[in-house]
Design a protein around this motif. Structure first.
Motif, short mmCIF file in Angstrom:
data_model
loop_
_atom_site.label_atom_id
_atom_site.label_comp_id
_atom_site.label_asym_id
_atom_site.label_seq_id
_atom_site.Cartn_x
_atom_site.Cartn_y
_atom_site.Cartn_z
N CYS A 103 -5.64 -2.94 12.64
CA CYS A 103 -6.45 -3.58 11.67
C CYS A 103 -5.90 -5.13 11.10
N PRO A 104 -5.97 -5.93 11.97
CA PRO A 104 -5.02 -7.13 11.73
C PRO A 104 -5.10 -7.78 10.34
N ASN A 105 -6.24 -7.70 9.60
CA ASN A 105 -6.39 -8.12 8.32
C ASN A 105 -6.04 -7.24 7.30
N ILE A 106 -5.14 -6.25 7.54
CA ILE A 106 -4.92 -5.28 6.45
C ILE A 106 -3.74 -6.18 5.71
N ILE A 107 -3.66 -5.86 4.51
CA ILE A 107 -2.56 -6.02 3.56
C ILE A 107 -1.72 -5.20 3.13
N CYS A 108 -0.31 -5.14 3.60
CA CYS A 108 0.71 -4.19 3.16
C CYS A 108 1.41 -4.71 2.25
N GLN A 109 1.02 -4.06 1.00
CA GLN A 109 1.80 -4.47 -0.14
C GLN A 109 3.00 -3.58 -0.52
N HIS A 110 4.03 -3.93 -0.54
CA HIS A 110 5.28 -3.22 -0.84
C HIS A 110 5.26 -2.65 -2.14
N VAL A 111 5.80 -1.47 -2.65
CA VAL A 111 5.90 -1.10 -3.96
C VAL A 111 6.92 -2.00 -4.66
N ALA A 112 6.93 -1.72 -6.21
CA ALA A 112 7.76 -2.45 -6.84
C ALA A 112 9.11 -1.66 -6.88
N THR A 113 10.08 -2.42 -7.13
CA THR A 113 11.47 -2.28 -6.69
C THR A 113 12.45 -2.52 -8.08
N TRP A 114 13.29 -1.79 -8.42
CA TRP A 114 14.52 -2.03 -9.18
C TRP A 114 15.62 -2.77 -8.24
N LYS A 115 16.20 -3.76 -8.60
CA LYS A 115 17.15 -4.59 -7.73
C LYS A 115 18.41 -4.55 -8.41
N GLU A 116 19.54 -4.29 -7.55
CA GLU A 116 20.91 -4.04 -8.25
C GLU A 116 21.09 -5.06 -9.36
N GLY A 117 21.59 -4.76 -10.49
CA GLY A 117 21.74 -5.58 -11.55
C GLY A 117 20.79 -6.25 -12.23
N ASP A 118 19.54 -5.81 -11.93
CA ASP A 118 18.28 -6.45 -12.67
C ASP A 118 18.14 -5.38 -14.06
N GLU A 119 17.61 -5.79 -14.83
CA GLU A 119 17.14 -4.96 -16.09
C GLU A 119 15.60 -4.62 -15.97
N LYS A 120 14.91 -4.92 -15.17
CA LYS A 120 13.59 -4.84 -15.03
C LYS A 120 12.84 -4.79 -13.72
N TRP A 121 12.02 -3.89 -13.32
CA TRP A 121 11.25 -3.69 -12.14
C TRP A 121 10.52 -5.07 -11.75
N ALA A 122 10.31 -5.19 -10.55
CA ALA A 122 9.74 -6.35 -9.99
C ALA A 122 9.01 -6.21 -8.74
N TYR A 128 11.55 -4.63 1.64
CA TYR A 128 11.75 -3.69 2.73
C TYR A 128 12.94 -3.76 3.31
N LYS A 129 13.41 -4.93 3.23
CA LYS A 129 14.56 -5.44 4.16
C LYS A 129 15.83 -5.11 3.16
N ASN A 130 15.71 -4.67 2.09
CA ASN A 130 17.02 -4.67 1.12
C ASN A 130 17.16 -3.14 0.57
N ILE A 131 17.04 -2.06 1.61
CA ILE A 131 16.84 -0.74 1.04
C ILE A 131 18.34 -0.43 0.20
N ALA A 132 19.23 -1.04 0.61
CA ALA A 132 20.84 -0.88 0.37
C ALA A 132 20.89 -1.07 -1.24
N THR A 133 20.20 -2.33 -1.77
CA THR A 133 20.33 -2.85 -2.89
C THR A 133 19.10 -2.66 -3.85
N HIS A 134 17.80 -2.10 -3.55
CA HIS A 134 16.91 -1.92 -4.15
C HIS A 134 16.39 -0.49 -4.43
N LYS A 135 15.72 -0.15 -5.50
CA LYS A 135 15.20 1.11 -5.80
C LYS A 135 13.85 1.38 -5.98
N VAL A 136 12.89 2.11 -5.44
CA VAL A 136 11.59 2.08 -5.59
C VAL A 136 11.12 2.33 -7.19
N SER A 137 10.24 1.72 -7.47
CA SER A 137 9.84 2.22 -9.01
C SER A 137 8.30 2.17 -9.06
#
Length: 634
Positions: A103-122, A128-137
């Motif tokens: 399905c070429p026109n599909i939108i793949c939206q990544h879930v929100a994540t907590w980034k190491e050191g941040d105080e709020k998810w975004a 998807y490239k930073n699995i070591a420094t992000h946590k799924v929210s």
């Protein structure tokens, strides 16, 4: 004498096709409907399930068209796919590369994540490239779930609703009480008392012979039932339930732009299967007369509670995984293979019998926030930054549990990690309890506001200096009452009269004599004190009037060292304790005087025990006394 008219049977003969005059249901069962009884055959339960919920949340957030294919991405996998994308044959097991190729026109939206050191998810484009420094929210979906639940509750009557949040995208509703209320409004003949005041009397048949199910998906009736049969009150009740769910779904669609599917049936199990029967954005009605036809096409592993190991055990024991093939198995055979309780439950559930209740509040037992690190983390500072994220993650879920309203709160917190370098880190809370209510803080016992100001200013009247010159000791006692104690409420002190104040002002300057003889001196002093109070009362009244407000203040201080028994005032706490000791000594003396001098007779048992113990004592080696020593023989 014979009658010209032919004989008519008073009751239908067997095999006669005479139209039924009464309902199958009784007035008692109608009353049970109002109580939402799980055993009521007229019960109506609904299940609402959001369609591809995570994908819908992202579609609403991004504002994309309803026919736009969209998938929710987590790292390198897909966790939700909307229905337009499913038309291309996509499912959650395909890779992102395969999905975009199909399905070429599909939108793949990544879930929100907590980034190491941040105080709020975004939402991060490169998450998807930073699995070591992000946590799924999943907080965005929890927030939307709360809004949807609130919308559903607003649509239903507050005093008749019974709603259970089964998961982030599922809601059960017991509509029985609301259906009962609507039944009585539409059919006033049901409001009257039962004939002969007998609740077991059957209801009259519904006046209507055709029901309008509108756009609902109706499950086909069982083989022995036909659509030509007149409806009974269970059909009318479930029709009203379908109308309510249609309104609920329309409200969620209109206010929040989410579509959901619904199932309406007699119990939770059937309602849940019904909501998944026709998706998306439809509702299915499972009438009581269609239960067996509905369940016969199912694999019993699709029924909640019959999956997993139990489903595998049943499949291997009876060589089938369908409800249709399991129905002929007797309850005794099921008990023999599965045990008494499980066998009985399986026997009932495959026949559509489920007595589970719709719980308005499903209590959770614990919450967990965790992260696996690839590569591992090596420093304590890294762990602390992740713990801050865990705390924020758990807190957002505690808000949903009502921690801000003090409804529930956890008692324990557990931190789990392995030795450094750390590959897994988790934080969990548990031991949930209902919030403590009714506790009173110290502020409850304190004088506040204007009352405290008035009390503070009245402590130092204008004439206090004049009084202090003539009575220095009195001034010292008044000044001693300016501590924190004056701000505590003391209801017993507020009520007094002039005689009470003057009575104790007379003895302020003269300290009480020291107690030497607790039997003679104290009695003499009490007697003389009473006489002196009577003689000096008239003189002290005039003096107390001059003191004004100070009498109450002085009284407040003196009553701190007043004997509760004889109401005698003492100048210090030590004097009060000594005075109470005198009362105790006097009570002991009075008791000794009251006892007779004749000794109690010794019983035979006492004699035996005394004699036995004496003999035993004599024959036993006692401890050496002073000056003696033990000799060792042999």
């Amino acid at each position: 004498m014979s009658s010209s008219q032919p004989f008519q049977a008073s009751s239908p003969l067997p095999g006669c096709d005479i139209r039924r005059k009464k309902s199958h249901f009784t007035y008692k069962q109608l009353a049970q409907l109002a109580l939402s009884s799980v055993t009521c055959p007229l019960r109506v339960v609904a299940h609402v399930d959001l369609d591809a919920f995570y994908a819908q949340c992202e579609m609403v957030r991004l504002g994309v068209a309803e026919d736009q294919p969209l998938a929710v991405q987590q790292w390198q996998g897909l966790i939700a796919i909307n229905y337009p994308a499913r038309k291309f044959g996509l499912n959650r097991h395909v890779t992102i590369t395969e999905a975009k190729k199909t399905c070429p026109n599909i939108i793949c939206q990544h879930v929100a994540t907590w980034k190491e050191g941040d105080e709020k998810w975004a939402y991060h484009d490169d998450a998807y490239k930073n699995i070591a420094t992000h946590k799924v929210s999943l907080d965005p979906y929890r927030l939307e779930s709360r809004r949807i639940l609130a919308c559903i509750k607003e649509t239903l009557p507050t005093n008749l609703q019974k709603v259970e949040k089964a998961s982030v995208d599922e809601v059960f509703m017991d509509l029985s009480a609301q259906v009962h209320s609507i039944l009585l409004d539409r059919y006033p003949e049901l409001s009257g008392p039962a004939p002969y005041d007998d609740p077991t009397e059957h209801l009259p048949l519904p006046p209507t012979t055709a029901l309008d199910w509108q756009a609902d998906a109706l499950v086909d009736l069982d083989t022995e039932e036909t659509e030509g049969d007149d409806p009974d009150w269970d059909d009318v009740a479930i029709l009203i339930g379908s109308e309510i769910i249609r309104q609920v779904r329309a409200a969620v669609r209109e206010k929040l732009k989410y579509t959901c599917s619904g199932g309406i049936a007699q119990n939770k199990m059937l309602a849940k299967l019904g909501s998944a029967h026709k998706k998306p954005n439809q509702q299915t009605v499972v009438r009581n007369r269609a239960v067996q036809q509905f369940l016969s096409d199912f694999k019993f592993t699709k029924i909640r509670g019959l999956g997993g190991k139990l489903g595998e055990q049943i499949t291997s024991s009876f060589n089938t995984d369908t409800v249709k093939d399991l129905l002929p198995v007797s309850v005794e055979q099921l008990k023999q293979k599965l045990g008494d309780d499980t066998g009985t439950w399986v026997y009932q559930i495959i026949r559509g019998n489920d007595s589970s209740e719709v719980n308005s509040r499903t209590q959770i037992k614990s919450m967990l926030s965790a992260k696996s690190f690839r590569p591992s983390i090596n420093t304590q500072e890294q762990a602390i930054r992740w713990l801050r994220i865990f705390v924020s993650d758990i807190y957002s879920r505690l808000v949903e549990e009502g921690v801000l309203e003090n409804k529930r709160r956890p008692k324990t917190m557990n931190l789990h990690h392995r030795v450094w370098p750390c590959a897994n880190l988790s934080l969990s809370v548990g031991g949930f309890e209902d919030g403590v209510v009714g506790n009173m803080s110290i502020g409850t016992f304190l004088v506040k506001g204007e009352e405290a100001k008035a009390l503070n200013t009245s402590e130092r009247p204008s004439n206090i200096s004049e009084i202090g010159q003539s009575r220095p000791e009195k001034r010292r006692r008044i000044e001693q009452s300016t501590g924190i104690g004056r701000f505590f409420k003391a209801d017993s002190i507020e009520e007094h009269d002039d005689e009470f104040g003057a009575q104790y002002l007379s003895g302020i300057d003269t300290p009480p004599a020291e107690i030497e003889n607790p039997t003679a001196c104290e009695e003499e002093r009490i007697t003389s004190s009473k006489l002196s109070r009577q003689n000096e009362a008239s003189n002290n009244q005039e003096h107390a009037a001059e003191l004004g407000d100070i009498s109450a203040l002085t009284q407040r201080h003196i009553t701190d060292f007043m004997c509760d028994r004889c109401k005698m005032s003492l100048e210090s706490a030590d004097a009060l304790l000594s005075h109470q000791d005198w009362h105790f000594a006097k009570e002991l003396m009075d008791e000794e005087r009251a006892q007779p001098s004749v000794s109690r007779p010794t019983t035979s048992n006492q004699k035996k025990s005394t004699g036995g113990s004496g003999k035993k004592k004599a024959g036993r080696t006692s401890k050496p006394e002073k000056g003696q020593s033990k000799l060792t023989f042999g």
